[in-house]
Design a protein around this motif. Structure first.
Motif, short mmCIF file in Angstrom:
data_model
loop_
_atom_site.label_atom_id
_atom_site.label_comp_id
_atom_site.label_asym_id
_atom_site.label_seq_id
_atom_site.Cartn_x
_atom_site.Cartn_y
_atom_site.Cartn_z
N ALA A 243 24.32 67.55 3.92
CA ALA A 243 23.23 67.16 4.82
C ALA A 243 21.93 67.72 4.28
N SER A 244 20.81 67.23 4.80
CA SER A 244 19.51 67.77 4.43
C SER A 244 19.22 68.96 5.35
N ARG A 245 19.74 70.12 4.95
CA ARG A 245 19.56 71.33 5.74
C ARG A 245 19.37 72.53 4.82
N ILE A 246 18.71 73.55 5.32
CA ILE A 246 18.47 74.74 4.51
C ILE A 246 19.78 75.42 4.14
N ASP A 247 20.73 75.49 5.08
CA ASP A 247 21.99 76.16 4.78
C ASP A 247 22.78 75.42 3.70
N GLU A 248 22.63 74.10 3.63
CA GLU A 248 23.29 73.35 2.57
C GLU A 248 22.65 73.65 1.22
N SER A 271 15.46 67.06 -1.03
CA SER A 271 14.69 67.22 0.20
C SER A 271 14.06 68.60 0.21
N ASP A 272 13.02 68.77 1.00
CA ASP A 272 12.36 70.06 1.11
C ASP A 272 13.28 71.11 1.74
N LEU A 273 14.10 70.69 2.70
CA LEU A 273 15.01 71.64 3.34
C LEU A 273 16.04 72.16 2.33
N LEU A 274 16.56 71.27 1.49
CA LEU A 274 17.49 71.71 0.45
C LEU A 274 16.79 72.64 -0.54
N VAL A 295 11.55 75.22 -8.64
CA VAL A 295 12.26 74.39 -7.66
C VAL A 295 11.31 73.33 -7.13
N THR A 296 11.78 72.08 -7.10
CA THR A 296 11.01 71.00 -6.48
C THR A 296 11.77 70.44 -5.28
N GLY A 297 11.02 69.93 -4.32
CA GLY A 297 11.61 69.31 -3.14
C GLY A 297 11.23 67.85 -3.04
N PHE A 298 11.40 67.31 -1.84
CA PHE A 298 11.04 65.92 -1.59
C PHE A 298 10.87 65.75 -0.08
N ASP A 299 9.73 65.27 0.36
CA ASP A 299 9.42 64.90 1.75
C ASP A 299 8.02 65.32 2.17
N GLY A 300 7.61 66.56 1.82
CA GLY A 300 6.28 67.01 2.21
C GLY A 300 6.20 67.48 3.65
N ILE A 301 7.29 68.07 4.17
CA ILE A 301 7.29 68.55 5.55
C ILE A 301 6.73 69.96 5.62
N SER A 302 6.42 70.40 6.83
CA SER A 302 5.95 71.77 7.07
C SER A 302 7.17 72.66 7.28
N LEU A 303 7.25 73.75 6.52
CA LEU A 303 8.37 74.68 6.60
C LEU A 303 7.89 75.99 7.21
N ASP A 304 8.32 76.28 8.42
CA ASP A 304 7.93 77.52 9.08
C ASP A 304 8.56 78.73 8.39
N GLY A 305 7.78 79.82 8.29
CA GLY A 305 8.29 81.05 7.72
C GLY A 305 8.58 80.98 6.24
N PHE A 306 7.94 80.06 5.54
CA PHE A 306 8.23 79.86 4.11
C PHE A 306 7.23 80.57 3.20
N ALA A 307 6.22 81.19 3.76
CA ALA A 307 5.25 81.91 2.95
C ALA A 307 5.96 83.01 2.15
N PRO A 308 5.50 83.29 0.93
CA PRO A 308 4.25 82.83 0.29
C PRO A 308 4.40 81.55 -0.52
N TYR A 309 5.48 80.82 -0.30
CA TYR A 309 5.72 79.64 -1.12
C TYR A 309 5.02 78.41 -0.58
#
Length: 360
Positions: A243-248, A271-274, A295-309
């Motif tokens: 799935a498109s999830r951070i844990d995955e 995906s950005d979550l992956l 690392v590259t992602g895909f989607d351009g979503i806002s990721l909470d708590g992802f700083a400083p990245y």
């Protein structure tokens, strides 16, 4: 002249929620926080909006006032991905001129050898009082749903999938966009990359695609993005997420980074979550981003708590994509032809990519 009939978009504005959230309250097919539900219902009551009424609408114009949206995955899981939420916001806006509500469905075929039951998605598609249906994706299993809808004479729009000739498609330039991210890594000097993909099919099983494995993704988005990455890194190892999830992404990253001798210098996530999960796995091992790993992602979503990245990614117009599907529904229900549209992603360089360690 009578006052304009309030729409779900009006209710959403009054309740200060997204159109998709307001629509979900009336569909009842996904969980909504009690306080949010109360706010939406209060706004609806104040505006005189009581939701789509199939009987009243059919008497008025021969329609149900409902547009079905069919997901392959479990609805609770689908809305963990912000891309789907933004898409539904746009879709709700697009169908607002119809005064229509959105009915969220999951396509579950009946068990093999059994007759359809009232809990199966196949029966829902045969009997649900819908004016049009938006299929989110169109794998082999959803193709069966398409035949049901065609038999009922119901207009169909497909988002990110291929339903064959005559079915309008709303899609992204997935292959070209993913190729752009991979080319960015190649230009930086990377020669060893790994790929983390979205699910291959409706079973949503995670795994590794070994060299020479002939399997091809049944899901169009996965297939196109994988092709784009392989255009640049044809021999890159492939890790399939469920799935498109951070844990995955975290699980895939742990596997990719476990062997320090064979570790890639870059990871292309679909995906950005992956991608966020892969970065978390790198942090666990003390691997620096981007000094040791890009690392590259895909989607351009806002990721909470992802700083400083700030993720290097492809920004897709999720809301505009959904709105285009809704507008296509309106055109088709008004007697016009459905129009296929292809949206372009925008490459956005962040601070998660840089030259490989050998060049720094």
């Amino acid at each position: 002249m009578s006052a304009r009939r309030p729409t779900i978009a009006d209710v959403a504005r009054a309740a200060q929620v997204s159109p998709s959230t307001a629509s979900v309250v009336f569909s009842g097919n996904a969980a909504v926080a009690p306080t949010t539900k109360a706010r939406v219902l209060e706004a609806a009551a104040a505006l005189g909006y009581r939701g789509p009424d199939p009987r009243a609408a059919s008497l008025r114009r021969g329609r149900s006032g409902i547009v079905g949206v069919v997901f392959e995955e479990h609805l609770g899981a689908a809305f963990l991905d912000p891309v789907n939420t933004h898409m539904m916001d746009g879709l709700a806006e697009g169908v607002a001129p119809l005064g229509a509500g959105l009915l969220l469905l999951r396509d579950d075929p009946p068990p093999t050898g059994d007759a359809p039951t009232e809990t199966t998605g196949a029966l829902s598609l045969r009997s649900a009082p819908v004016d049009a249906v938006v299929l989110v994706g169109c794998s082999r299993r959803l193709t069966e749903s398409l035949e049901i809808l065609r038999a009922r004479g119901i207009p169909v729009i497909v988002m990110e999938g291929d339903a064959g000739p005559g079915i309008p498609r709303i899609e992204l330039d997935n292959r070209e966009a993913q190729r752009q991210a991979a080319s960015h890594l190649r230009t930086l000097g990377h020669s060893r990359a790994a790929i983390v993909t979205l699910p291959f099919d409706g079973r949503r099983e995670r795994g590794i695609l070994e060299p020479g494995d002939p399997r091809v993704p049944a899901i169009e988005v996965t297939k196109e993005r994988l092709a784009g990455a392989r255009d640049v890194f044809p021999d890159a190892p492939v890790h399939i997420a469920a799935a498109s999830r951070i844990d995955e992404g975290l699980q895939a990253g742990r596997m990719i980074l476990a062997d320090s001798d064979a570790r890639p210098t870059a990871v292309i996530a679909q995906s950005d979550l992956l991608a966020a999960g892969v970065i978390r796995s790198a942090e666990e091992r003390g691997i620096r981003i981007p000094e040791d790993l890009s690392v590259t992602g895909f989607d351009g979503i806002s990721l909470d708590g992802f700083a400083p990245y700030e993720l290097t990614t492809l920004v897709q117009p999720s809301t505009a994509k959904g709105r285009a599907a809704g507008e296509a529904v309106v055109r088709m229900l008004e007697g016009g032809a459905g129009v296929s549209l292809r949206f372009t992603c925008e490459f956005r360089a962040g601070n998660t990519t840089g030259p490989p360690p050998s060049l720094t």
